[in-house]
Design an enzyme around this catalytic site. Structure first.
Site, PDB file in Angstrom:
ATOM      1  N   ARG A  22       0.834  -1.202   0.000  1.00 19.25           N
ATOM      2  CA  ARG A  22       0.000   0.000   0.000  1.00 19.25           C
ATOM      3  C   ARG A  22       0.869   1.252   0.000  1.00 19.25           C
ATOM      4  NH1 ARG A  22      -1.030   2.016   5.138  1.00 19.25           N
ATOM      5  NH2 ARG A  22       0.356   1.074   6.678  1.00 19.25           N
ATOM      6  N   THR A  23       0.260   2.359  -0.447  1.00 20.23           N
ATOM      7  CA  THR A  23       1.008   3.609  -0.588  1.00 20.23           C
ATOM      8  C   THR A  23       1.311   4.211   0.778  1.00 20.23           C
ATOM      9  OG1 THR A  23      -0.127   4.056  -2.657  1.00 20.23           O
ATOM     10  CG2 THR A  23       0.975   5.891  -1.608  1.00 20.23           C
ATOM     11  N   LEU A  24       2.567   4.420   1.045  1.00 21.50           N
ATOM     12  CA  LEU A  24       2.952   5.042   2.308  1.00 21.50           C
ATOM     13  C   LEU A  24       3.442   6.465   2.105  1.00 21.50           C
ATOM     14  CD1 LEU A  24       4.924   2.067   3.841  1.00 21.50           C
ATOM     15  CD2 LEU A  24       2.650   2.847   4.495  1.00 21.50           C
TER      16      LEU A  24
END
Lengths: 245, 271
Positions: free
Chosen positions: A22-24
């Site tokens: 997931r985008t952090l």
């Protein structure tokens, strides 16, 4: 520094491995978009830069794209997420066209669809790291709206993202009028973009202006703004404070 | 239609290329009480006959609001009709939520037709035994569609389904060319007159019919009994004054419903 956030089933905390799914953080980012409604429709401006952190790495990124017949989407933030959104919208517009029934998605529908997408991704702790500006004209009505990466969504007569919120908005609040001509609208946008060029370190001097009217969408060729660096106050900046830089 | 060896399963073709189960499902539509729909460029009127099981019971609800801009009238197995109405409401509201915009009725009927088709091609299902008259709006104006149990759908200027619908259809066939430019009031009047045709002799009372209207700038709603009775009174009165047969066509409507003075002249009885 790592920190873990409970996701999905809520009772177990995910590992670093799952985190890579997931985008952090954003990696390649676009800076501000500024847009206004004017007499015949909507005008939108953006520069063509893609920064990799503090490096001005890419200088030919188009951050505004036409959607269907009636809308224009501008994005700031992660460029790869913008490209993903363009793929979603491509599919949406394709399916809409396949109906071939005289009905078509207008800017309001696209804006709301994007709001749903952004908000749902935010709820899964996997956001699309963008602030989107959606403008368009359909059946003579102009539309201009914004969606952020956490799903905050609204419409207004003039919008700006990123640094534009701080630098362009005050100018627009003072100088925007409902009956701006095309030339005056462009002048107003250029005024905002010039301030951003001077003060936003991730801005570059290569911009495009896009126009949407009932007839359709046109994105200008890239051009640059004239700048002036001979302000007296900056000629000898440390005159009043010897030793500083 | 007679029983034959190809009519047990919906997934069995007859040698002449027919699916009998589907055709039997269409028969079920013909058994239900009548439902009528008509449309102009900007409005759609749906009307139906209120038939009750017995004198003791109330009549079944046959017209449903799907959204502010879409309504549906059903004939046949009302239980199947309710399920499909619920599906339609769900589709409409999901579209509304995602796009903040009304679902174009033309797209809804295609979804509905595809759903009905599935039931004609699965051995463990049966076709829906209900015909639906779907009236609604999209960007090009008002539309009326008829969805069959077979999964086909057709667009109509005016249509009637259910028992004794042929009488209504005959009436509509005579008048449909003027419907596109009809006023809202004329459309309602024509709908109620079409309902009267299906009653074949029974006196037309507002309690016998349900009428609904939707249009550009007018969300779907039912007409109340008083309004319906007023419309009935305008042409029943004209019929009384003209010493003609029962099937009198009303003259060009001068006043609408302004006759509700309650002061009806008693005409001499026809012998």
């Amino acid at each position: 520094m790592t920190f873990t956030i409970p996701i999905d089933n809520g009772d177990s905390v995910k590992t670093a491995e799952a985190d890579s799914q997931r985008t952090l953080y954003p990696y390649v980012t676009g800076t501000s978009i500024v847009a206004i409604k004017y007499k015949d429709g909507v005008l939108m401006a953006s520069d063509m830069g893609g920064s990799y952190g503090s490096t001005l790495r890419y200088k030919n990124i188009e951050r505004m794209k036409a959607i269907g017949k009636h809308s224009l989407l501008g994005a700031s933030g992660e460029i790869s997420d913008f490209q993903e959104i363009l793929r979603y919208l491509d599919e949406l517009v394709l399916n809409d066209n396949m109906w071939d029934d005289g009905n078509s998605l207008g800017p309001k529908e696209v804006h709301n669809y994007l709001t749903r997408v952004m908000y749902n991704r935010r709820n899964k702790f996997n956001p699309l790291w963008n602030t989107l500006v959606l403008g368009g004209v359909k059946n003579g009505e102009s539309y201009l709206g914004m969606v952020s990466m956490i799903g905050v969504s609204f419409e207004d007569n003039h919008v700006a993202t990123g640094f534009g919120n701080h630098l362009a908005r005050p100018i627009l609040r003072d100088e925007w009028r409902a009956d701006l001509s095309f030339e005056d609208g462009v002048k107003l946008l250029e005024k905002c973009m010039r301030v951003l060029l001077y003060r936003d370190r991730s801005a570059i001097n290569k911009l495009q202006i896009a126009k949407i009217t009932e007839e359709g969408v046109t994105v200008s060729q890239p051009y640059s703004l004239k700048t002036f660096w001979e302000f007296k106050a900056f000629n000898n900046p440390t005159a009043g404070a010897e030793g500083s830089w | 239609m007679f029983r034959n060896q190809y009519d047990t399963d919906v997934t069995t073709w007859s040698p002449t290329g027919r699916l009998f189960q589907v055709e039997y499902a269409m028969e079920a539509v013909k058994q239900g009480s009548a439902a009528i729909g008509l449309r102009s460029r900007s409005h759609v009127v749906l009307a139906c006959v209120n038939k009750a099981q017995s004198e003791l019971s109330s009549h079944q609800k046959k017209i449903f609001k799907v959204d502010d801009h879409i309504g549906v009238a059903i004939a046949g197995l009302t239980a199947d009709g309710r399920v499909l109405s619920r599906y339609m409401r769900s589709e409409a509201i999901n579209h509304s939520f995602t796009y903040e915009s009304p679902l174009p009725v033309g797209r809804l009927v295609v979804h509905l037709a595809d759903k009905a088709q599935v039931c004609t091609q699965r051995s463990w299902k049966r076709p829906y035994g209900v015909g639906l008259l779907v009236g609604g709006l999209d960007e090009s104006g008002a539309h009326l569609y008829y969805n069959c149990p077979s999964g086909n759908y057709f667009e109509y200027q005016a249509f009637a389904i259910g028992s004794r619908s042929q009488a209504a259809k005959t009436y509509l066939e005579r008048r449909f060319e003027s419907f596109a430019d009809s006023s809202r009031e004329d459309l309602i009047k024509d709908a109620i007159l079409a309902v009267r045709e299906t009653l074949q002799g029974e006196t037309l009372k507002s309690s016998l019919c349900t009428v609904s209207v939707l249009g550009v700038g007018e969300p779907f709603h039912f007409l109340d009994q008083e309004t319906i009775q007023n419309v009935i009174d305008t042409f029943e009165k004209v019929a009384d004054e003209e010493e003609g047969e029962g099937e009198a066509e009303p003259a060009a409507p001068a006043e609408e419903g302004g006759d509700g003075t309650g002061d009806q002249d008693v005409a001499p009885m026809e012998t």
